[in-house]
Design a protein around this motif. Structure first.
Motif, PDB file in Angstrom:
ATOM      1  N   ALA A  25     -24.612  16.100  -8.305  1.00 27.57           N
ATOM      2  CA  ALA A  25     -24.961  17.242  -9.150  1.00 27.57           C
ATOM      3  C   ALA A  25     -23.718  18.056  -9.523  1.00 27.57           C
ATOM      4  O   ALA A  25     -22.712  18.033  -8.820  1.00 27.57           O
ATOM      5  N   THR A  26     -23.833  18.790 -10.605  1.00 27.14           N
ATOM      6  CA  THR A  26     -22.791  19.740 -10.979  1.00 27.14           C
ATOM      7  C   THR A  26     -22.717  20.857  -9.946  1.00 27.14           C
ATOM      8  O   THR A  26     -21.632  21.317  -9.595  1.00 27.14           O
ATOM      9  N   TRP A  27     -23.884  21.280  -9.462  1.00 23.88           N
ATOM     10  CA  TRP A  27     -24.006  22.409  -8.547  1.00 23.88           C
ATOM     11  C   TRP A  27     -24.813  22.027  -7.310  1.00 23.88           C
ATOM     12  O   TRP A  27     -25.789  21.282  -7.413  1.00 23.88           O
ATOM     13  N   GLY A  28     -24.437  22.611  -6.175  1.00 21.04           N
ATOM     14  CA  GLY A  28     -25.233  22.542  -4.954  1.00 21.04           C
ATOM     15  C   GLY A  28     -25.565  23.957  -4.528  1.00 21.04           C
ATOM     16  O   GLY A  28     -24.717  24.850  -4.610  1.00 21.04           O
ATOM     17  N   LEU A  29     -26.803  24.167  -4.103  1.00 17.75           N
ATOM     18  CA  LEU A  29     -27.263  25.478  -3.646  1.00 17.75           C
ATOM     19  C   LEU A  29     -27.857  25.302  -2.262  1.00 17.75           C
ATOM     20  O   LEU A  29     -28.632  24.365  -2.042  1.00 17.75           O
ATOM     21  N   GLU A  36     -28.954  25.139 -20.717  1.00 19.66           N
ATOM     22  CA  GLU A  36     -28.031  25.525 -21.791  1.00 19.66           C
ATOM     23  C   GLU A  36     -26.657  24.870 -21.604  1.00 19.66           C
ATOM     24  O   GLU A  36     -26.049  24.403 -22.554  1.00 19.66           O
ATOM     25  N   LYS A  37     -26.191  24.830 -20.351  1.00 17.53           N
ATOM     26  CA  LYS A  37     -24.873  24.271 -20.055  1.00 17.53           C
ATOM     27  C   LYS A  37     -24.907  22.750 -19.858  1.00 17.53           C
ATOM     28  O   LYS A  37     -23.854  22.150 -19.652  1.00 17.53           O
ATOM     29  N   LYS A  38     -26.127  22.169 -19.868  1.00 18.47           N
ATOM     30  CA  LYS A  38     -26.298  20.732 -19.621  1.00 18.47           C
ATOM     31  C   LYS A  38     -25.689  20.335 -18.280  1.00 18.47           C
ATOM     32  O   LYS A  38     -24.955  19.356 -18.174  1.00 18.47           O
ATOM     33  N   GLN A  39     -26.013  21.130 -17.255  1.00 21.65           N
ATOM     34  CA  GLN A  39     -25.533  20.887 -15.905  1.00 21.65           C
ATOM     35  C   GLN A  39     -26.703  20.617 -14.971  1.00 21.65           C
ATOM     36  O   GLN A  39     -27.849  20.924 -15.295  1.00 21.65           O
ATOM     37  N   THR A  40     -26.385  20.046 -13.806  1.00 28.61           N
ATOM     38  CA  THR A  40     -27.431  19.649 -12.866  1.00 28.61           C
ATOM     39  C   THR A  40     -27.288  20.387 -11.541  1.00 28.61           C
ATOM     40  O   THR A  40     -26.234  20.931 -11.221  1.00 28.61           O
ATOM     41  N   LEU A  41     -28.377  20.355 -10.766  1.00 35.66           N
ATOM     42  CA  LEU A  41     -28.453  21.102  -9.518  1.00 35.66           C
ATOM     43  C   LEU A  41     -29.161  20.294  -8.445  1.00 35.66           C
ATOM     44  O   LEU A  41     -30.146  19.595  -8.731  1.00 35.66           O
ATOM     45  N   ALA A  42     -28.683  20.443  -7.209  1.00 36.14           N
ATOM     46  CA  ALA A  42     -29.349  19.912  -6.017  1.00 36.14           C
ATOM     47  C   ALA A  42     -29.429  21.053  -5.001  1.00 36.14           C
ATOM     48  O   ALA A  42     -28.524  21.889  -4.928  1.00 36.14           O
ATOM     49  N   VAL A  43     -30.512  21.092  -4.222  1.00 31.38           N
ATOM     50  CA  VAL A  43     -30.777  22.224  -3.337  1.00 31.38           C
ATOM     51  C   VAL A  43     -31.057  21.761  -1.911  1.00 31.38           C
ATOM     52  O   VAL A  43     -31.837  20.825  -1.704  1.00 31.38           O
ATOM     53  N   ALA A  44     -30.455  22.444  -0.945  1.00 37.05           N
ATOM     54  CA  ALA A  44     -30.768  22.251   0.478  1.00 37.05           C
ATOM     55  C   ALA A  44     -31.129  23.617   1.037  1.00 37.05           C
ATOM     56  O   ALA A  44     -30.331  24.547   0.971  1.00 37.05           O
ATOM     57  N   GLU A  45     -32.327  23.725   1.548  1.00 32.08           N
ATOM     58  CA  GLU A  45     -32.744  25.009   2.108  1.00 32.08           C
ATOM     59  C   GLU A  45     -33.350  24.809   3.474  1.00 32.08           C
ATOM     60  O   GLU A  45     -33.679  23.698   3.876  1.00 32.08           O
ATOM     61  N   SER A  46     -33.507  25.900   4.192  1.00 28.09           N
ATOM     62  CA  SER A  46     -34.037  25.853   5.545  1.00 28.09           C
ATOM     63  C   SER A  46     -35.186  26.838   5.696  1.00 28.09           C
ATOM     64  O   SER A  46     -36.331  26.503   5.448  1.00 28.09           O
ATOM     65  N   SER A  47     -34.868  28.067   6.027  1.00 29.70           N
ATOM     66  CA  SER A  47     -35.911  29.041   6.350  1.00 29.70           C
ATOM     67  C   SER A  47     -36.690  29.550   5.140  1.00 29.70           C
ATOM     68  O   SER A  47     -37.737  30.168   5.313  1.00 29.70           O
ATOM     69  N   ALA A  48     -36.251  29.274   3.933  1.00 23.89           N
ATOM     70  CA  ALA A  48     -37.057  29.615   2.753  1.00 23.89           C
ATOM     71  C   ALA A  48     -38.197  28.611   2.577  1.00 23.89           C
ATOM     72  O   ALA A  48     -39.093  28.827   1.759  1.00 23.89           O
ATOM     73  N   GLY A  49     -38.153  27.524   3.319  1.00 25.14           N
ATOM     74  CA  GLY A  49     -39.277  26.608   3.424  1.00 25.14           C
ATOM     75  C   GLY A  49     -39.695  25.864   2.170  1.00 25.14           C
ATOM     76  O   GLY A  49     -40.832  25.423   2.062  1.00 25.14           O
ATOM     77  N   GLY A  50     -38.837  25.742   1.193  1.00 26.96           N
ATOM     78  CA  GLY A  50     -39.181  25.028  -0.034  1.00 26.96           C
ATOM     79  C   GLY A  50     -39.386  25.926  -1.240  1.00 26.96           C
ATOM     80  O   GLY A  50     -39.526  25.426  -2.352  1.00 26.96           O
ATOM     81  N   LEU A  51     -39.398  27.232  -1.017  1.00 29.16           N
ATOM     82  CA  LEU A  51     -39.634  28.149  -2.142  1.00 29.16           C
ATOM     83  C   LEU A  51     -38.515  28.098  -3.176  1.00 29.16           C
ATOM     84  O   LEU A  51     -38.766  28.212  -4.377  1.00 29.16           O
ATOM     85  N   ILE A  52     -37.281  27.929  -2.725  1.00 30.75           N
ATOM     86  CA  ILE A  52     -36.168  27.867  -3.674  1.00 30.75           C
ATOM     87  C   ILE A  52     -36.352  26.656  -4.587  1.00 30.75           C
ATOM     88  O   ILE A  52     -36.282  26.772  -5.817  1.00 30.75           O
ATOM     89  N   ASN A  53     -36.605  25.501  -3.985  1.00 26.84           N
ATOM     90  CA  ASN A  53     -36.856  24.300  -4.771  1.00 26.84           C
ATOM     91  C   ASN A  53     -38.048  24.495  -5.703  1.00 26.84           C
ATOM     92  O   ASN A  53     -37.995  24.129  -6.874  1.00 26.84           O
ATOM     93  N   ALA A  54     -39.110  25.098  -5.199  1.00 28.45           N
ATOM     94  CA  ALA A  54     -40.329  25.293  -5.998  1.00 28.45           C
ATOM     95  C   ALA A  54     -40.067  26.150  -7.228  1.00 28.45           C
ATOM     96  O   ALA A  54     -40.582  25.856  -8.313  1.00 28.45           O
ATOM     97  N   THR A  55     -39.268  27.211  -7.090  1.00 29.01           N
ATOM     98  CA  THR A  55     -39.003  28.072  -8.247  1.00 29.01           C
ATOM     99  C   THR A  55     -38.243  27.321  -9.329  1.00 29.01           C
ATOM    100  O   THR A  55     -38.445  27.563 -10.524  1.00 29.01           O
ATOM    101  N   LEU A  56     -37.378  26.427  -8.914  1.00 30.15           N
ATOM    102  CA  LEU A  56     -36.556  25.700  -9.884  1.00 30.15           C
ATOM    103  C   LEU A  56     -37.311  24.572 -10.576  1.00 30.15           C
ATOM    104  O   LEU A  56     -37.072  24.300 -11.748  1.00 30.15           O
ATOM    105  N   VAL A  57     -38.250  23.936  -9.888  1.00 33.82           N
ATOM    106  CA  VAL A  57     -39.024  22.864 -10.539  1.00 33.82           C
ATOM    107  C   VAL A  57     -40.242  23.414 -11.276  1.00 33.82           C
ATOM    108  O   VAL A  57     -40.842  22.701 -12.076  1.00 33.82           O
ATOM    109  N   ALA A  58     -40.586  24.674 -11.037  1.00 34.10           N
ATOM    110  CA  ALA A  58     -41.713  25.282 -11.746  1.00 34.10           C
ATOM    111  C   ALA A  58     -41.364  25.614 -13.195  1.00 34.10           C
ATOM    112  O   ALA A  58     -42.247  25.831 -14.021  1.00 34.10           O
ATOM    113  N   VAL A  59     -40.084  25.634 -13.513  1.00 33.02           N
ATOM    114  CA  VAL A  59     -39.627  25.959 -14.866  1.00 33.02           C
ATOM    115  C   VAL A  59     -39.884  24.753 -15.775  1.00 33.02           C
ATOM    116  O   VAL A  59     -39.454  23.639 -15.460  1.00 33.02           O
ATOM    117  N   PRO A  60     -40.578  24.946 -16.896  1.00 34.91           N
ATOM    118  CA  PRO A  60     -40.786  23.834 -17.823  1.00 34.91           C
ATOM    119  C   PRO A  60     -39.445  23.227 -18.254  1.00 34.91           C
ATOM    120  O   PRO A  60     -38.509  23.947 -18.564  1.00 34.91           O
TER     121      PRO A  60
END
Length: 161
Positions: free
Chosen positions: A94-98, A17-41
């Motif tokens: 990216a606009t945002w880093g998580l 909606e905001k036309k913004q971008t995101l990049a993610v660095a995670e550790s102990s979540a093992g990729g689940l954070i990234n997976a939830t975000l790319v699973a969205v159509p």
């Protein structure tokens, strides 16, 4: 059951909606954070990339984090989560880093944090850092809890921006 696309849907929708971008660095979540975000159509409209930073060599090779960057800081801490969020945001433009860093379990980490301890950070137009302690030794349950907390923090920052 946890639905990846449902979990990432609110944040993904706000990013689109905001036309913004995101990049993610995670550790102990093992990729689940990234997976939830790319699973969205339509994730390609906002998701620029992500990484799992699990070791010192990983943070050096994947994010260019040096010994000097780590001076006075330890992994699995709020300052380290903030460094990860800022670095992944900058590196991918990216606009945002998580970011997430912690100890999923069943034992604590080498820094003395118990299983179920994780720190999260968002870098961008709004910045935030928070720590979660589940007090659980259940590794997979903690990974899902860390993912939910990271997405809640991201969504909160997106709504404030």
């Amino acid at each position: 059951m946890n639905s990846l696309s449902t979990m990432g849907g609110a944040a993904g929708g706000l990013l689109k909606e905001k036309k913004q971008t995101l990049a993610v660095a995670e550790s102990s979540a093992g990729g689940l954070i990234n997976a939830t975000l790319v699973a969205v159509p339509g994730a390609s409209a906002y998701y620029l990339g992500g990484t799992i930073v699990y070791t010192r060599p990983g943070r050096s090779a994947l994010l260019g984090i040096t010994k000097e960057d780590m001076a006075g800081m330890r992994s699995a801490s709020e300052p380290f989560a903030q460094l990860l969020a800022r670095r992944i945001r900058t590196n991918l433009g990216a606009t945002w880093g998580l970011a997430e860093t912690g100890a999923a379990g069943p034992t604590g980490n080498r820094y003395g944090d118990p299983a179920g301890h994780a720190c999260f950070a968002v870098a961008g137009p709004v910045e935030a850092v928070v720590t979660l302690k589940t007090w659980s030794a259940d590794r997979e349950a903690n990974m899902w809890a860390f993912t939910r907390k990271a997405l809640e923090l991201l969504e909160s920052c997106l709504r404030k921006a």
